[in-house]
Write an enzyme that holds these catalytic residues in place. Sequence first.
Site, PDB file in Angstrom:
ATOM      1  N   GLY A   1      -6.255  -1.098   7.600  1.00  0.00           N
ATOM      2  CA  GLY A   1      -7.104  -0.192   6.834  1.00  0.00           C
ATOM      3  C   GLY A   1      -7.189  -0.670   5.403  1.00  0.00           C
ATOM      4  O   GLY A   1      -6.324  -1.426   4.942  1.00  0.00           O
TER       5      GLY A   1
ATOM      6  N   GLN B   1      -8.726  -0.413  -3.603  1.00  0.00           N
ATOM      7  CA  GLN B   1      -7.821  -1.566  -3.477  1.00  0.00           C
ATOM      8  C   GLN B   1      -8.519  -2.890  -3.804  1.00  0.00           C
ATOM      9  O   GLN B   1      -7.853  -3.891  -4.038  1.00  0.00           O
ATOM     10  CB  GLN B   1      -7.243  -1.643  -2.061  1.00  0.00           C
ATOM     11  CG  GLN B   1      -6.281  -0.508  -1.744  1.00  0.00           C
ATOM     12  CD  GLN B   1      -5.715  -0.646  -0.348  1.00  0.00           C
ATOM     13  OE1 GLN B   1      -6.352  -0.244   0.616  1.00  0.00           O
ATOM     14  NE2 GLN B   1      -4.543  -1.243  -0.226  1.00  0.00           N
TER      15      GLN B   1
ATOM     16  N   CYS C   1       1.785  -1.321   2.879  1.00  0.00           N
ATOM     17  CA  CYS C   1       0.501  -1.220   2.199  1.00  0.00           C
ATOM     18  C   CYS C   1       0.170  -2.575   1.579  1.00  0.00           C
ATOM     19  O   CYS C   1       1.040  -3.207   0.984  1.00  0.00           O
ATOM     20  CB  CYS C   1       0.583  -0.153   1.112  1.00  0.00           C
ATOM     21  SG  CYS C   1      -0.921   0.002   0.149  1.00  0.00           S
ATOM     22  N   LEU C   2      -1.084  -2.994   1.721  1.00  0.00           N
ATOM     23  CA  LEU C   2      -1.489  -4.295   1.169  1.00  0.00           C
ATOM     24  C   LEU C   2      -1.362  -4.317  -0.360  1.00  0.00           C
ATOM     25  O   LEU C   2      -1.239  -5.374  -0.957  1.00  0.00           O
ATOM     26  CB  LEU C   2      -2.927  -4.626   1.577  1.00  0.00           C
ATOM     27  CG  LEU C   2      -3.164  -4.829   3.085  1.00  0.00           C
ATOM     28  CD1 LEU C   2      -4.650  -4.984   3.375  1.00  0.00           C
ATOM     29  CD2 LEU C   2      -2.394  -6.032   3.611  1.00  0.00           C
TER      30      LEU C   2
ATOM     31  N   HIS D   1      -3.308   7.547   5.189  1.00  0.00           N
ATOM     32  CA  HIS D   1      -2.934   6.525   4.205  1.00  0.00           C
ATOM     33  C   HIS D   1      -4.152   6.130   3.351  1.00  0.00           C
ATOM     34  O   HIS D   1      -4.065   6.072   2.124  1.00  0.00           O
ATOM     35  CB  HIS D   1      -2.366   5.312   4.955  1.00  0.00           C
ATOM     36  CG  HIS D   1      -1.904   4.186   4.082  1.00  0.00           C
ATOM     37  ND1 HIS D   1      -0.580   3.825   3.984  1.00  0.00           N
ATOM     38  CD2 HIS D   1      -2.590   3.342   3.278  1.00  0.00           C
ATOM     39  CE1 HIS D   1      -0.484   2.800   3.141  1.00  0.00           C
ATOM     40  NE2 HIS D   1      -1.696   2.483   2.707  1.00  0.00           N
ATOM     41  N   GLU D   2      -5.286   5.887   4.011  1.00  0.00           N
ATOM     42  CA  GLU D   2      -6.485   5.447   3.266  1.00  0.00           C
ATOM     43  C   GLU D   2      -7.070   6.587   2.438  1.00  0.00           C
ATOM     44  O   GLU D   2      -7.566   6.361   1.332  1.00  0.00           O
ATOM     45  CB  GLU D   2      -7.536   4.869   4.222  1.00  0.00           C
ATOM     46  CG  GLU D   2      -7.078   3.653   5.032  1.00  0.00           C
ATOM     47  CD  GLU D   2      -6.324   2.606   4.230  1.00  0.00           C
ATOM     48  OE1 GLU D   2      -6.633   2.405   3.045  1.00  0.00           O
ATOM     49  OE2 GLU D   2      -5.387   1.996   4.798  1.00  0.00           O
TER      50      GLU D   2
ATOM     51  N   HIS E   1      -5.251   6.820  -0.670  1.00  0.00           N
ATOM     52  CA  HIS E   1      -5.690   5.805  -1.639  1.00  0.00           C
ATOM     53  C   HIS E   1      -6.848   6.314  -2.489  1.00  0.00           C
ATOM     54  O   HIS E   1      -6.842   6.158  -3.711  1.00  0.00           O
ATOM     55  CB  HIS E   1      -6.144   4.529  -0.926  1.00  0.00           C
ATOM     56  CG  HIS E   1      -5.047   3.534  -0.713  1.00  0.00           C
ATOM     57  ND1 HIS E   1      -4.274   3.053  -1.731  1.00  0.00           N
ATOM     58  CD2 HIS E   1      -4.610   2.913   0.415  1.00  0.00           C
ATOM     59  CE1 HIS E   1      -3.396   2.182  -1.243  1.00  0.00           C
ATOM     60  NE2 HIS E   1      -3.578   2.088   0.063  1.00  0.00           N
TER      61      HIS E   1
END
Length: 171
Positions: free
Chosen positions: A46, A51, A93-94, A135-136, A139
Site C-alpha cells: 500500500g 509518502q 511502513c515504507l 494503515h494508508e 497516512h
Amino acid sequence: MAVLEILKYPHRILKKRSEEVSQIDEEVRKLIHDMRETMYGAGGVGLAACQVGVSRRVIVLDVNPMDPQHTFFALINPEIISEEGEIDHEEGCLSVPNYLEKVKRKEKVCVRGMSPEGTEMEVRGDGILAIALQHEIDHINGILILDRVSRLKREIYRNKLKKEKRKEEKP
Ligand SMILES: [Zn+2]
C-alpha cells in the site's frame, strides 16, 4: 509513468493531514499510476500520496502483489464508514525503514471512497486488507505506525535513527 521517491520519517509532509481531492482529473490519475509503480517497485502492499510528497487524499493498495489476478485498486478521499473487532498485527511502513511493530487495529473495516474513474466505491475487508486500509488512511491523516506504538518504542526508534545519522556524518 515514474517511480517516485518515498519520503521517510521524520519528513514533515508525513505528519500533515492531506487535502481532499475536489476534482478527479488527469493529474490525479497520473499520480495514481506513479504511485502504483512506486509501490510495486518498493515491494509494498500500500502507499499513500503523502509518502511521495503529494499532500492529497489518495491511496493505492495491492495486498496480493504476487497474485496473477489483479488485486490492485486506488481510492480517492477514502473514509472508514464501519469497523468491527480488534486485532494486533505486526506492521512495517515504507516511510519507516527497518521497523516492524505490533499495532492495534480493527479486524474488519468498510471504506468508502472514489475510484480513479470518479465513481463511488466501497471496499470491505478483513485480515491484511483491513490492516492495510487502516494503515494508508492513517497516512492521509498524518499518522504513522510510530504514533500507534508506545512512547518508549518510539524513542528507541528515534535514538536508532540519530545514531545512524551520526555515523553517516562522520568522515
Ligand atoms: Zn506506511
